[in-house]
Write a protein that holds these residues in place. Structure first.
Motif, PDB file in Angstrom:
ATOM      1  N   GLU A   6       0.861  -1.182   0.000  1.00  0.00           N
ATOM      2  CA  GLU A   6       0.000   0.000   0.000  1.00  0.00           C
ATOM      3  C   GLU A   6       0.896   1.229   0.000  1.00  0.00           C
ATOM      4  O   GLU A   6       1.697   1.425   0.913  1.00  0.00           O
ATOM      5  N   LEU A  81       0.161 -10.474   4.457  1.00  0.00           N
ATOM      6  CA  LEU A  81       0.461  -9.214   5.126  1.00  0.00           C
ATOM      7  C   LEU A  81       0.133  -8.050   4.203  1.00  0.00           C
ATOM      8  O   LEU A  81       0.307  -8.154   2.984  1.00  0.00           O
ATOM      9  N   THR A  82      -0.310  -6.945   4.788  1.00  0.00           N
ATOM     10  CA  THR A  82      -0.423  -5.681   4.062  1.00  0.00           C
ATOM     11  C   THR A  82       0.627  -4.742   4.638  1.00  0.00           C
ATOM     12  O   THR A  82       0.607  -4.440   5.828  1.00  0.00           O
ATOM     13  N   VAL A  84       2.055  -1.104   4.697  1.00  0.00           N
ATOM     14  CA  VAL A  84       1.615   0.262   4.418  1.00  0.00           C
ATOM     15  C   VAL A  84       2.826   1.177   4.518  1.00  0.00           C
ATOM     16  O   VAL A  84       3.368   1.398   5.604  1.00  0.00           O
ATOM     17  N   ILE A  98      -6.254  -0.761   3.687  1.00  0.00           N
ATOM     18  CA  ILE A  98      -6.014  -1.080   5.099  1.00  0.00           C
ATOM     19  C   ILE A  98      -7.289  -1.641   5.726  1.00  0.00           C
ATOM     20  O   ILE A  98      -7.257  -2.666   6.422  1.00  0.00           O
ATOM     21  N   ALA A 101      -7.914  -5.146   4.474  1.00  0.00           N
ATOM     22  CA  ALA A 101      -7.011  -6.109   5.112  1.00  0.00           C
ATOM     23  C   ALA A 101      -7.506  -6.461   6.515  1.00  0.00           C
ATOM     24  O   ALA A 101      -7.530  -7.633   6.903  1.00  0.00           O
ATOM     25  N   LYS A 102      -7.916  -5.455   7.272  1.00  0.00           N
ATOM     26  CA  LYS A 102      -8.408  -5.695   8.631  1.00  0.00           C
ATOM     27  C   LYS A 102      -9.677  -6.532   8.612  1.00  0.00           C
ATOM     28  O   LYS A 102      -9.844  -7.426   9.447  1.00  0.00           O
ATOM     29  N   ARG A 106      -6.168  -9.857   7.988  1.00  0.00           N
ATOM     30  CA  ARG A 106      -4.765  -9.862   7.560  1.00  0.00           C
ATOM     31  C   ARG A 106      -3.958  -8.888   8.417  1.00  0.00           C
ATOM     32  O   ARG A 106      -4.424  -7.797   8.739  1.00  0.00           O
ATOM     33  N   VAL A 108      -1.524  -6.008   9.308  1.00  0.00           N
ATOM     34  CA  VAL A 108      -1.174  -4.743   8.660  1.00  0.00           C
ATOM     35  C   VAL A 108       0.057  -4.190   9.370  1.00  0.00           C
ATOM     36  O   VAL A 108       0.074  -4.071  10.589  1.00  0.00           O
ATOM     37  N   GLU A 109       1.092  -3.877   8.579  1.00  0.00           N
ATOM     38  CA  GLU A 109       2.351  -3.384   9.140  1.00  0.00           C
ATOM     39  C   GLU A 109       2.709  -2.056   8.487  1.00  0.00           C
ATOM     40  O   GLU A 109       2.740  -1.946   7.260  1.00  0.00           O
ATOM     41  N   GLU A 110       2.976  -1.046   9.312  1.00  0.00           N
ATOM     42  CA  GLU A 110       3.390   0.256   8.796  1.00  0.00           C
ATOM     43  C   GLU A 110       4.897   0.254   8.587  1.00  0.00           C
ATOM     44  O   GLU A 110       5.652  -0.229   9.441  1.00  0.00           O
TER      45      GLU A 110
END
Length: 135
Positions: A6, A81-82, A84, A98, A101-102, A106, A108-110
Protein backbone atom coordinates in the motif's frame (compact mmCIF):
# COMPACT_ATOMS: atom_id res chain seq x y z
CA UNK A 1 5.37 -14.38 2.47
CA UNK A 2 2.91 -12.75 0.05
CA UNK A 3 2.63 -9.03 0.77
CA UNK A 4 0.18 -6.40 -0.43
CA UNK A 5 2.00 -3.09 -0.96
CA UNK A 6 0.00 0.00 0.00
CA UNK A 7 1.48 3.30 -1.16
CA UNK A 8 0.01 6.40 -2.82
CA UNK A 9 -0.57 6.32 -6.57
CA UNK A 10 -2.42 9.33 -7.99
CA UNK A 11 -1.13 12.82 -7.23
CA UNK A 12 -3.53 15.09 -5.35
CA UNK A 13 -2.74 18.59 -6.59
CA UNK A 14 -5.45 20.61 -8.35
CA UNK A 15 -2.92 21.71 -10.98
CA UNK A 16 -2.68 19.03 -13.69
CA UNK A 17 1.07 19.45 -14.29
CA UNK A 18 1.85 19.24 -10.58
CA UNK A 19 -0.50 16.27 -10.14
CA UNK A 20 1.30 14.47 -12.97
CA UNK A 21 4.69 15.09 -11.29
CA UNK A 22 3.28 13.80 -7.99
CA UNK A 23 1.99 10.66 -9.70
CA UNK A 24 5.39 10.00 -11.30
CA UNK A 25 7.03 10.46 -7.88
CA UNK A 26 4.48 8.08 -6.34
CA UNK A 27 5.24 5.43 -8.97
CA UNK A 28 8.96 5.70 -8.15
CA UNK A 29 8.05 5.40 -4.48
CA UNK A 30 5.94 2.27 -5.10
CA UNK A 31 8.85 0.72 -6.98
CA UNK A 32 11.14 1.55 -4.06
CA UNK A 33 8.60 -0.12 -1.75
CA UNK A 34 8.71 -3.25 -3.95
CA UNK A 35 12.50 -3.20 -3.67
CA UNK A 36 12.29 -2.93 0.11
CA UNK A 37 9.83 -5.81 0.28
CA UNK A 38 11.95 -8.01 -1.97
CA UNK A 39 15.00 -7.30 0.21
CA UNK A 40 12.95 -8.67 3.11
CA UNK A 41 12.55 -11.86 1.04
CA UNK A 42 8.84 -11.22 0.55
CA UNK A 43 6.69 -11.59 -2.57
CA UNK A 44 5.20 -8.09 -3.02
CA UNK A 45 2.19 -7.13 -5.10
CA UNK A 46 0.46 -3.80 -5.65
CA UNK A 47 -2.29 -3.46 -8.23
CA UNK A 48 -1.52 0.26 -8.50
CA UNK A 49 1.71 -0.65 -10.32
CA UNK A 50 0.14 -3.42 -12.35
CA UNK A 51 -3.11 -2.12 -13.82
CA UNK A 52 -2.92 1.68 -14.46
CA UNK A 53 -0.62 1.44 -17.45
CA UNK A 54 -1.06 2.61 -21.03
CA UNK A 55 -3.20 0.08 -22.85
CA UNK A 56 -4.42 -1.61 -19.65
CA UNK A 57 -6.55 0.62 -17.39
CA UNK A 58 -6.80 4.39 -16.95
CA UNK A 59 -6.96 5.37 -13.27
CA UNK A 60 -8.70 8.62 -14.28
CA UNK A 61 -11.69 6.68 -15.62
CA UNK A 62 -13.90 5.65 -12.66
CA UNK A 63 -14.97 2.34 -14.25
CA UNK A 64 -11.34 1.41 -14.99
CA UNK A 65 -10.25 2.39 -11.48
CA UNK A 66 -12.98 0.18 -9.98
CA UNK A 67 -12.01 -2.75 -12.24
CA UNK A 68 -8.39 -2.44 -11.13
CA UNK A 69 -9.29 -2.21 -7.44
CA UNK A 70 -11.66 -5.18 -7.68
CA UNK A 71 -9.06 -7.28 -9.54
CA UNK A 72 -6.38 -6.37 -7.01
CA UNK A 73 -8.64 -7.31 -4.11
CA UNK A 74 -9.37 -10.69 -5.69
CA UNK A 75 -5.71 -11.42 -6.45
CA UNK A 76 -4.59 -10.54 -2.92
CA UNK A 77 -7.51 -12.07 -1.00
CA UNK A 78 -5.35 -14.75 0.67
CA UNK A 79 -2.13 -12.77 1.07
CA UNK A 80 -0.28 -12.86 4.40
CA UNK A 81 0.46 -9.21 5.13
CA UNK A 82 -0.42 -5.68 4.06
CA UNK A 83 2.63 -3.39 4.21
CA UNK A 84 1.62 0.26 4.42
CA UNK A 85 4.43 2.57 3.32
CA UNK A 86 3.83 5.98 4.89
CA UNK A 87 6.71 8.29 3.87
CA UNK A 88 4.38 10.14 1.48
CA UNK A 89 1.27 9.93 3.66
CA UNK A 90 -1.80 7.72 3.48
CA UNK A 91 -4.17 8.19 0.53
CA UNK A 92 -7.88 7.34 0.32
CA UNK A 93 -7.03 4.25 -1.71
CA UNK A 94 -4.53 3.13 0.90
CA UNK A 95 -7.12 3.64 3.65
CA UNK A 96 -9.52 1.42 1.70
CA UNK A 97 -6.80 -1.25 1.37
CA UNK A 98 -6.01 -1.08 5.10
CA UNK A 99 -9.70 -1.44 6.01
CA UNK A 100 -10.06 -4.36 3.60
CA UNK A 101 -7.01 -6.11 5.11
CA UNK A 102 -8.41 -5.70 8.63
CA UNK A 103 -11.80 -7.03 7.51
CA UNK A 104 -10.05 -10.13 6.14
CA UNK A 105 -8.06 -10.51 9.36
CA UNK A 106 -4.76 -9.86 7.56
CA UNK A 107 -1.84 -8.42 9.50
CA UNK A 108 -1.17 -4.74 8.66
CA UNK A 109 2.35 -3.38 9.14
CA UNK A 110 3.39 0.26 8.80
CA UNK A 111 6.75 0.86 7.11
CA UNK A 112 8.93 3.76 6.01
CA UNK A 113 11.80 3.90 3.55
CA UNK A 114 13.39 7.00 5.08
CA UNK A 115 14.16 10.46 3.81
CA UNK A 116 16.74 9.32 1.23
CA UNK A 117 14.44 6.87 -0.56
CA UNK A 118 14.33 8.90 -3.79
CA UNK A 119 18.12 9.26 -4.08
CA UNK A 120 18.57 5.53 -3.45
CA UNK A 121 15.88 4.74 -6.04
CA UNK A 122 17.54 6.97 -8.65
CA UNK A 123 20.90 5.27 -8.10
CA UNK A 124 19.36 1.84 -8.70
CA UNK A 125 17.32 3.03 -11.67
CA UNK A 126 20.31 4.61 -13.45
CA UNK A 127 22.27 1.38 -13.38
CA UNK A 128 19.36 -0.94 -14.17
CA UNK A 129 19.74 -3.09 -17.31
CA UNK A 130 16.24 -2.10 -18.45
CA UNK A 131 16.85 1.60 -17.94
CA UNK A 132 14.53 3.65 -20.12
CA UNK A 133 11.96 0.95 -20.85
CA UNK A 134 9.77 1.67 -17.82
CA UNK A 135 10.14 5.43 -17.45
Amino acid sequence: MRVVIESPFMGTSEDEETRSKETRRNIKYARACYHDSLRREEAPYGSHLNFPQPGVLDDNVPEDRKRGIDAGLEITRDFDLTAVYTDLGISKGMTYGIERAKTLGRLVEERQLGENWEDEYEKRAKTHSHNGLFA
